[in-house]
Design a protein around this motif. Structure first.
Motif, short mmCIF file in Angstrom:
data_model
loop_
_atom_site.label_atom_id
_atom_site.label_comp_id
_atom_site.label_asym_id
_atom_site.label_seq_id
_atom_site.Cartn_x
_atom_site.Cartn_y
_atom_site.Cartn_z
N LEU A 91 0.87 -1.17 0.00
CA LEU A 91 0.00 0.00 0.00
C LEU A 91 0.91 1.22 0.00
O LEU A 91 1.51 1.56 1.02
N ARG B 136 -7.82 7.14 -6.28
CA ARG B 136 -9.01 6.73 -7.06
C ARG B 136 -9.05 7.57 -8.32
O ARG B 136 -9.70 8.60 -8.39
N ASP C 272 -5.68 1.61 8.98
CA ASP C 272 -6.20 1.72 10.35
C ASP C 272 -5.58 0.63 11.24
O ASP C 272 -5.13 0.90 12.37
N ALA D 196 -9.29 2.55 -1.81
CA ALA D 196 -10.31 1.54 -1.56
C ALA D 196 -10.58 1.39 -0.06
O ALA D 196 -9.71 1.65 0.78
N ASN D 197 -11.78 0.95 0.26
CA ASN D 197 -12.14 0.72 1.67
C ASN D 197 -11.19 -0.27 2.33
O ASN D 197 -10.82 -0.11 3.51
N GLU D 198 -10.79 -1.30 1.59
CA GLU D 198 -9.86 -2.29 2.12
C GLU D 198 -8.54 -1.63 2.53
O GLU D 198 -7.93 -2.00 3.54
N ASP D 199 -8.09 -0.66 1.73
CA ASP D 199 -6.83 0.03 2.04
C ASP D 199 -6.96 0.90 3.27
O ASP D 199 -6.02 1.02 4.07
N TRP D 200 -8.13 1.51 3.47
CA TRP D 200 -8.36 2.28 4.69
C TRP D 200 -8.32 1.37 5.91
O TRP D 200 -7.72 1.71 6.94
N ARG D 201 -8.95 0.21 5.80
CA ARG D 201 -8.94 -0.73 6.93
C ARG D 201 -7.52 -1.21 7.23
O ARG D 201 -7.13 -1.37 8.39
N ARG D 202 -6.75 -1.41 6.16
CA ARG D 202 -5.38 -1.87 6.33
C ARG D 202 -4.53 -0.82 7.03
O ARG D 202 -3.74 -1.13 7.94
#
Length: 324
Positions: free
Chosen positions: A23, A32, A318, A310-316
């Motif tokens: 990331l 994006r 976090d 992406a949402n997945e990248d935000w979670r990662r």
């Protein structure tokens, strides 16, 4: 030191993994990007047409709300390389800390460069550079202050590479007659997320415009850049929606950073810079989880983080911050 973000090879060499598993938040590039869609065969296999170049530059002039001439170049970096050739070599000054290629390009062409802290220290110089908003600390300068400064320098270069989300900061759209010694740089790839396209613009008066066109030659950008650039610049709905999203996401990143115990130093809606106490330790901690960020040779505490997409990248991100 000419260090940059996006140096993912160095991270991979030390911490392993391939590009797809990292990331990369070390740049200020929109994660994006504008949807490229279909590009015509002619854009790939024909020499770029002058009429298409004119259409692109007109689209940029409208989007940037300026009466200045617009010259398309192969990225803002290409314009930075040309700046030292637009004035007789002499004494330059740059408001720092900032993007280090400005000073490097000038020194490579024989200029003496002073790195200063305030706009007032630029007065009397043959050439002055101001990045607005600034990278990496987000410092902002009012257009009226830059206009006043232009009267006291030989050539004023204003780098607006990160101004797209804050058009009120752009001196290019200021509703007055702009001086002939003003040169404005605009990035396309950062806001539109298409840095690999290598497209940017220079905004200036007729004399500087003619000089620039002589320097860059007949095909300054690719046919693909002409096609995609014009399409994107005319898509005002996408630009408005993207600006709103970036503003929300920047605020969300600030919340995550505050929870981590960091203080916001500054930034733009495309990147945030924080005071962390020990930036290298933080960078290494995140890199162990294959999240790459940016630190600086002139500060032991600053870290700059681009916005995930992406949402997945935000979670990662976090989860990575929670484990520091």
């Amino acid at each position: 030191m000419r260090d940059h973000g996006g140096n993912l090879q160095a991270a991979k060499k030390r911490f392993g993994g391939d590009t797809s598993g990292w990331l990369d938040l070390s740049t200020g590039i929109n994660a994006r990007p504008y949807p490229v869609g279909t590009v015509s065969a002619e854009a790939w296999n024909r020499l770029p047409e002058r009429a298409c170049l004119t259409q692109l530059e007109k689209a940029a002039q409208v989007q940037y709300r300026t009466s200045l001439e617009v010259v398309a170049v192969a990225g803002a970096q290409a314009a930075i390389q040309l700046v030292p050739l637009l004035h007789k070599v002499g004494q330059a000054a740059i408001v720092t800390p900032t993007y280090n290629e400005h000073a490097a390009a000038l020194r490579a062409q024989g200029w003496t460069v002073d790195e200063v802290q305030e706009l007032s220290s630029l007065k009397g110089k043959d050439l002055a550079v101001v990045v607005n908003p600034n990278n990496p600390d987000g410092r902002r300068h009012a257009p009226v202050d830059l206009l006043q400064l232009s009267a006291g320098v030989g050539l004023l270069v204003v780098d607006e590479s990160f101004v797209d989300t804050e058009p009120h900061l752009s001196i290019a759209s200021w509703p007055v007659s702009l001086p002939e010694n003003l040169l404005i740089l605009r990035s396309f790839g950062k806001f539109y997320g298409l840095a690999g396209l290598r497209l940017g613009f220079v905004l200036c008066g007729p004399k500087l415009c003619m000089r620039l066109r002589d320097l860059i030659g007949p095909w300054p950008v690719s046919g693909v850049a002409l096609s995609l650039g014009e399409r994107a610049l005319k898509d005002t709905t996408w630009a408005e929606q993207t600006t709103a999203r970036l503003l929300r996401d920047a605020a969300h990143l600030d919340v995550l950073a505050q929870r981590t115990g960091w203080d916001l130093l500054g930034g733009t809606p495309l990147f945030r810079t924080y005071e962390t106490g020990n930036a290298r330790t933080v960078q290494m901690g995140l890199a162990q989880r294959h999240i790459w960020t940016r630190i600086f040779p002139y500060s032991s505490s600053w870290i700059r983080i681009g916005l995930p997409g992406a949402n997945e990248d935000w979670r990662r991100l976090d989860a990575g911050l929670a484990k520091l």
